[in-house]
Write a protein that holds these residues in place. Sequence first.
Motif: not given
Length: 465
Positions: A129, A150, A153-155, A186, A189-190, A354, A391, A395
Amino acid sequence: MSGAEYLFQRETFAGGDRWLARYVARPILRFVHREVASSALLLVAATAALIWANSPWSDSYFDFWHTQIDLSIGGYHIHPLSLEAFVDDGLMALFFFVVGLEIKRELVTGYLSSVRAATLPAIAAVGGMAVPALAYFAFNPSGEAAAGWGIPTATDIAFAVGVVALLGSRVPPILKVFLLTLAIVDDIGAIAIIAIFYSGDLNLRWLALAVGLIVVVRALALMKVWVLEVYWVVGVVIWYATLESGVHATIAGVVLGLMTPAKPLLDRSAAQEMVDQLPADPQVEQVHQASFLVQESVPLTERLEALLHPFTAFLIVPVFALANAGVPLSVDTLTDAAGSPVTWGVLLGLVVGKPLGIAVFTWVATRFGFELPEGMNWLQLVGMGFAAGIGFTVSIFITRLAFDDGASIAMAKIGILVASGAAGGAALVLLWLSGRRGAHTEVPPEQHQAHEGQAHDDVSAVKRP
């Protein structure tokens, strides 16, 4: 053979000996129970959105999703939403509710309940992230474009697991467990990023109502009120209050998911003992009682996941993709994207940031005494890092929150689409080269048990050598 298997083979079409059952029904059932099924449907929906948005009927695509939904009860007008916003703020709240259920289960009884086992993938997730966000900032250090940090940062769990599942036995089971654990961290975090950085101006009255009703939900749980309809009604009001409060409405789904009990009301052995005491020819009331005992020996988180996961994976997320993946791909748009810092920030954040962040943070952790799980090598870890670079769903979701202007949204979406394709292709190549067909490494029992949930059938079905 268990009783359930016997009944399946004797009483259902798919369990029969007919040609269609053996060569059509059973293969389809196995396919549907794998994450690759949901990721394939997601890909179809995204492709359909792109074709529709670039067809002669492209105007109908945008007009349809911008259709306004305006409801009123008496003299009170419900918050007006476009059809697209209803999908993003309403249906996706249910998706995030299921995400909350998965996180709660993992924290209480799953892989994340073991600090020692979860630490390394959690460290890898933090790297996955932080580095993409820094890569994005390198291209967009200031101004309105900086708000999109941001996005990379996503999966996307469905796509990431789907790519890994395509390789079958060439990927060791422990790598799949590592990927799922990383993806769940992850997700946490998102969720935090959305709640902290992408919520609007707060309306304290609506926020107080949402918080008060969350306290009511907790009180009902402590009083052991198990009527789900009550929670659905209160949950809908919490969602609406959160929507009006300025906090993104999907956070309500996450909070309710985290509040769902992850331990059963009844011990399974005690429930089995009670069921065994039923007479050979039970009355209807006794059958209902037995059904209740069996049901309550399964945690509510697992029951709701089993109920809602197919709905979210095979309907809500594809509808989200259909509503959001449609980007006009004219020559001018692609030319603008090729020179857009937003596009390049998203693209390199996902494709480079990533895997680089995951690999570097994992390598640093090994310098401090952590070890890669037995059966994993560094090439496989990098390949998994590329899979995490897909993402897509989250994302695109963050893109809608980060930007207001259509141009920036289009540039970010193009970056996401290109990056997801490139990262998925790189993951397939690296994992294929690093794997050895049939080389199964035994997953420790506690890790295997942690992923026996409905949402992770493909990962939990690990066979011993």
